[in-house]
Enzyme design. Structure first.
Site, PDB file in Angstrom:
ATOM      1  CG  ASP A  13      48.793 -50.757  20.292  1.00 60.62           C
ATOM      2  OD1 ASP A  13      47.598 -50.458  20.106  1.00 60.62           O
ATOM      3  OD2 ASP A  13      49.674 -50.673  19.411  1.00 60.62           O
ATOM      4  CE  LYS A  16      44.859 -46.727  24.742  1.00 63.02           C
ATOM      5  NZ  LYS A  16      46.112 -47.319  24.230  1.00 63.02           N
ATOM      6  N   GLY A  17      41.751 -51.044  26.184  1.00 60.05           N
ATOM      7  CA  GLY A  17      40.415 -51.560  25.870  1.00 60.05           C
ATOM      8  C   GLY A  17      39.964 -52.570  26.905  1.00 60.05           C
ATOM      9  N   GLY A  40      42.974 -48.932  18.061  1.00 57.89           N
ATOM     10  CA  GLY A  40      42.452 -50.277  17.885  1.00 57.89           C
ATOM     11  C   GLY A  40      42.524 -50.981  19.220  1.00 57.89           C
ATOM     12  CG  HIS A  41      40.792 -49.770  22.155  1.00 52.60           C
ATOM     13  ND1 HIS A  41      42.081 -49.322  22.315  1.00 52.60           N
ATOM     14  CD2 HIS A  41      40.019 -48.667  22.092  1.00 52.60           C
ATOM     15  CE1 HIS A  41      42.075 -47.998  22.368  1.00 52.60           C
ATOM     16  NE2 HIS A  41      40.835 -47.580  22.222  1.00 52.60           N
ATOM     17  CB  THR A 299      48.621 -50.814  10.376  1.00 53.16           C
ATOM     18  OG1 THR A 299      49.432 -51.036  11.538  1.00 53.16           O
ATOM     19  CG2 THR A 299      48.071 -49.400  10.406  1.00 53.16           C
ATOM     20  CE  LYS A 329      49.925 -58.357  25.427  1.00 56.03           C
ATOM     21  NZ  LYS A 329      49.777 -57.961  23.998  1.00 56.03           N
ATOM     22  CG  LEU A 330      53.403 -59.753  35.373  1.00 54.32           C
ATOM     23  CD1 LEU A 330      54.491 -58.705  35.205  1.00 54.32           C
ATOM     24  CD2 LEU A 330      52.916 -59.752  36.819  1.00 54.32           C
TER      25      LEU A 330
HETATM   26  P1  GDP Z   1      44.759 -50.853  23.495  1.00 53.74           P
HETATM   27  O1  GDP Z   1      44.820 -50.188  22.169  1.00 53.74           O
HETATM   28  O2  GDP Z   1      45.488 -50.123  24.561  1.00 53.74           O
HETATM   29  O3  GDP Z   1      43.356 -51.199  23.902  1.00 53.74           O
HETATM   30  O4  GDP Z   1      45.528 -52.235  23.341  1.00 53.74           O
HETATM   31  P2  GDP Z   1      45.408 -53.275  22.113  1.00 53.74           P
HETATM   32  O5  GDP Z   1      44.097 -53.974  22.214  1.00 53.74           O
HETATM   33  O6  GDP Z   1      45.743 -52.622  20.830  1.00 53.74           O
HETATM   34  O7  GDP Z   1      46.607 -54.250  22.422  1.00 53.74           O
HETATM   35  C1  GDP Z   1      46.653 -55.017  23.575  1.00 53.74           C
HETATM   36  C2  GDP Z   1      46.661 -56.522  23.182  1.00 53.74           C
HETATM   37  O8  GDP Z   1      46.978 -57.315  24.296  1.00 53.74           O
HETATM   38  C3  GDP Z   1      45.288 -57.032  22.730  1.00 53.74           C
HETATM   39  O9  GDP Z   1      45.484 -58.034  21.769  1.00 53.74           O
HETATM   40  C4  GDP Z   1      44.679 -57.616  23.998  1.00 53.74           C
HETATM   41  O10 GDP Z   1      43.755 -58.668  23.721  1.00 53.74           O
HETATM   42  C5  GDP Z   1      45.896 -58.159  24.684  1.00 53.74           C
HETATM   43  N1  GDP Z   1      45.879 -58.117  26.151  1.00 53.74           N
HETATM   44  C6  GDP Z   1      45.371 -57.162  26.967  1.00 53.74           C
HETATM   45  N2  GDP Z   1      45.679 -57.423  28.264  1.00 53.74           N
HETATM   46  C7  GDP Z   1      46.411 -58.567  28.244  1.00 53.74           C
HETATM   47  C8  GDP Z   1      47.063 -59.322  29.265  1.00 53.74           C
HETATM   48  O11 GDP Z   1      47.037 -59.006  30.448  1.00 53.74           O
HETATM   49  N3  GDP Z   1      47.759 -60.449  28.844  1.00 53.74           N
HETATM   50  C9  GDP Z   1      47.820 -60.824  27.532  1.00 53.74           C
HETATM   51  N4  GDP Z   1      48.530 -61.913  27.214  1.00 53.74           N
HETATM   52  N5  GDP Z   1      47.225 -60.121  26.562  1.00 53.74           N
HETATM   53  C10 GDP Z   1      46.541 -59.007  26.908  1.00 53.74           C
HETATM   54  P1  IMO Z   2      45.649 -47.320  20.488  1.00 53.86           P
HETATM   55  O1  IMO Z   2      44.476 -46.483  20.902  1.00 53.86           O
HETATM   56  C1  IMO Z   2      49.733 -47.498  18.948  1.00 53.86           C
HETATM   57  C2  IMO Z   2      50.958 -44.253  16.263  1.00 53.86           C
HETATM   58  C3  IMO Z   2      51.242 -44.608  14.811  1.00 53.86           C
HETATM   59  C4  IMO Z   2      52.307 -43.594  14.488  1.00 53.86           C
HETATM   60  C5  IMO Z   2      51.838 -42.350  15.249  1.00 53.86           C
HETATM   61  C6  IMO Z   2      51.047 -41.365  14.398  1.00 53.86           C
HETATM   62  O2  IMO Z   2      45.267 -48.628  19.908  1.00 53.86           O
HETATM   63  O3  IMO Z   2      46.647 -47.423  21.599  1.00 53.86           O
HETATM   64  P2  IMO Z   2      48.575 -41.369  13.446  1.00 53.86           P
HETATM   65  O4  IMO Z   2      47.887 -42.317  12.493  1.00 53.86           O
HETATM   66  O5  IMO Z   2      47.898 -41.237  14.767  1.00 53.86           O
HETATM   67  O6  IMO Z   2      48.851 -40.034  12.823  1.00 53.86           O
HETATM   68  O7  IMO Z   2      50.013 -42.037  13.694  1.00 53.86           O
HETATM   69  O8  IMO Z   2      51.014 -42.828  16.298  1.00 53.86           O
HETATM   70  N1  IMO Z   2      49.629 -44.666  16.756  1.00 53.86           N
HETATM   71  C7  IMO Z   2      49.422 -45.688  17.590  1.00 53.86           C
HETATM   72  N2  IMO Z   2      50.265 -46.593  18.104  1.00 53.86           N
HETATM   73  N3  IMO Z   2      48.435 -47.524  19.312  1.00 53.86           N
HETATM   74  C8  IMO Z   2      47.576 -46.596  18.826  1.00 53.86           C
HETATM   75  O9  IMO Z   2      46.286 -46.497  19.256  1.00 53.86           O
HETATM   76  C9  IMO Z   2      48.036 -45.654  17.886  1.00 53.86           C
HETATM   77  N4  IMO Z   2      47.468 -44.637  17.208  1.00 53.86           N
HETATM   78  C10 IMO Z   2      48.454 -44.022  16.528  1.00 53.86           C
HETATM   79  O10 IMO Z   2      51.711 -45.928  14.695  1.00 53.86           O
HETATM   80  O11 IMO Z   2      53.544 -43.988  15.042  1.00 53.86           O
HETATM   81 MG    MG Z   3      45.600 -50.568  20.249  1.00 53.45          MG
END
Ligand code: GDP
Ligand code: IMO
Ligand code: MG
Length: 419
Positions: A13, A16-17, A40-41, A299, A329-330
């Site tokens: 999280d 990356k997305g 989840g991105h 989740t 997210k600075l």
């Molecule tokens: P990923 O799984 O690595 O793609 O990350 P996620 O999408 O699960 O979580 C990142 C969250 O931060 C998402 O809700 C994005 O919309 C948000 N996000 C990404 N970059 C920034 C940023 O630079 N600033 C802020 N405030 N939010 C961001």
């Molecule tokens: P993205 O791609 C954050 C975590 C779960 C749990 C552990 C094992 O959005 O960064 P699993 O279901 O893979 O067997 O769970 O890994 N986990 C993540 N945490 N971002 C994710 O994906 C994750 N995918 C799995 O919360 O601790």
């Molecule tokens: Mg994610």
């Protein structure tokens, strides 16, 4: 510089997305090399929010997207994502799915859920999407692959053989109801009809693109500290998330990778159980969570929040061979007058170390050593204020890696390019 890996440098999280979406602009192919619908991105485009789980983030830019052999695919989730994207005018005709990828079957999901329940207090806190059981069956050579969808007879036979064993486990070990063969076979046959057009020889496709000098992005899911071998085992996911696995997961040689870009938050989050040295104590944790919107995409769980951990990040730089970083997210830190940054760990014997402990007990018991940097306490827009630049420079200096991009908001455009 055709092949670039984008890898999460923390516990997932990291944003990356959004970074992949940005870099996809100048790329031709975007390929996922591991993981499945545990990812989840979130990508925000003109105020509209997209949540992507199986399909590479490049789909929003209309780029050719590859789901590689190293991925696990839940056909139901995949097709729901296809329908969602198509209903929002995003074409999925660009998606190519490796026939070697493994299918997450209903029993994988059932076992993931039952096994977490059984572990009780010792649970891992998985996403309960069947990831672990699916990769386990792959290693045990009992898995069902995407290419099996192309041959109805073989598919049915494999389901029958697998289910005979899985139902014993479900009933006798976990005490949950067995699954019905006819129902699952019927469901899978229906999914197969729709998935067939997406199946390709993706290793060949990516190789040809590289030979033609096209730009290829290889995107990782999860993060470095969730890597099966090098992460905080057993609180990890069941695949190798690190950059080297991009080659294996796609089916190209390691010498085809030119650059590795790490994505790290300006602080840290973690979902699920497991040690987390810089987890914030007191009200500030809640504040970071609210300001950063730190709730799981898959989740909906609260993400645990911590201050930036340079020891763990240095480890991620080493494991992946990170050549530059995107610090996301600075903007979330703009609200704090003081910003603790973990520069070392103090071990049980009182010594301090800059390196990530190789032994799990050392990691479980280490205490973070903080240096406190001044906050900037003003919104980030355009040019970074001096204290924000100093924060970035401090991280660069500690890691010996340049920070090329800084995230200043969730919107697609909210990125500052420093280089
Ligand atoms: P990923 O799984 O690595 O793609 O990350 P996620 O999408 O699960 O979580 C990142 C969250 O931060 C998402 O809700 C994005 O919309 C948000 N996000 C990404 N970059 C920034 C940023 O630079 N600033 C802020 N405030 N939010 C961001
Ligand atoms: P993205 O791609 C954050 C975590 C779960 C749990 C552990 C094992 O959005 O960064 P699993 O279901 O893979 O067997 O769970 O890994 N986990 C993540 N945490 N971002 C994710 O994906 C994750 N995918 C799995 O919360 O601790
Ligand atoms: Mg994610």
């Amino acid at each position: 510089m055709p092949a670039t890996v984008i890898v999460g440098a923390q516990w997932g999280d990291e944003g990356k997305g959004k970074i992949v979406d940005l870099l996809a602009l100048d790329s031709d192919l975007v390929c996922r090399y591991q993981g499945g619908p545990n990812a989840g991105h979130t990508i925000v485009v003109d105020g509209e929010t997209f949540k992507i789980r199986q399909i590479p983030s490049g789909v929003l830019r209309g780029k050719i997207c590859v789901i590689g052999a190293g991925c696990v695919v839940d056909p139901e989730v995949f097709l729901a994502e296809v329908d969602d994207l198509e209903s929002r005018d995003v074409t999925t005709g660009v998606v190519h799915l490796s026939g070697e990828a493994h299918l997450i079957m209903p029993w994988h999901v059932a076992i993931d859920q039952a096994s977490e329940r059984r572990l009780g207090k010792l649970q891992i806190g998985t996403t309960k999407r069947g990831i672990g059981p699916c990769y386990a069956d792959k290693a045990a050579r009992l898995g069902i692959r995407v290419q099996d969808l192309l041959e109805p007879k073989i598919l049915r036979q494999k389901i029958e053989v697998a289910l005979a064993e899985k139902n014993v486990w479900l009933e006798r070990v976990y005490g949950v109801p067995p699954l019905d063969l006819e129902e699952i076979a019927g469901q899978l046959e229906a999914f197969a009809q729709r998935i067939r057009p997406y199946v390709s020889d993706t290793s060949l496709l990516v190789d040809q693109a590289l030979r033609e000098g096209r730009e290829v992005l290889l995107e990782g899911a999860q993060g470095t500290l969730l890597d099966l071998d090098h992460g905080t085992y057993p609180f990890v996911t069941s695949s190798n998330t690190v950059a080297a696995n991009a080659a294996t997961g796609i089916g190209i040689g390691p010498n085809r990778i030119d650059r590795v870009i790490g994505v790290a938050k300006a602080y840290v989050t973690r979902v699920g159980e497991g040690p987390f040295p810089t987890e914030i104590e007191g009200a500030d944790q809640e504040r970071v969570r609210e300001l950063g919107g730190e709730f799981g995409t898959v989740t909906g769980r609260e993400r645990r929040c911590g201050w930036l951990d340079l020891v763990a990040l240095r480890y991620a730089v080493r494991l992946n061979g990170i050549t530059s970083l995107a610090l996301t997210k600075l903007d979330v830190l703009s609200h704090f007058a003081e910003l603790p940054v973990c520069v070392a760990y103090q071990l049980r014997n009182g010594t301090e170390t800059l390196e990530f402990p190789a032994h799990q007990s050392d990691f479980h018991h280490c205490r973070p050593v903080y240096e406190t940097l001044p906050g900037w306490q003003e919104p980030l827009a355009g040019e970074l204020p001096p204290a924000a630049r100093a924060y970035v420079a401090f991280v660069e200096q500690a890691l010996g890696v340049e920070i090329a991009l800084v995230g200043t908001g969730a919107e697609r455009e909210s990125v500052v390019a420093l280089r």
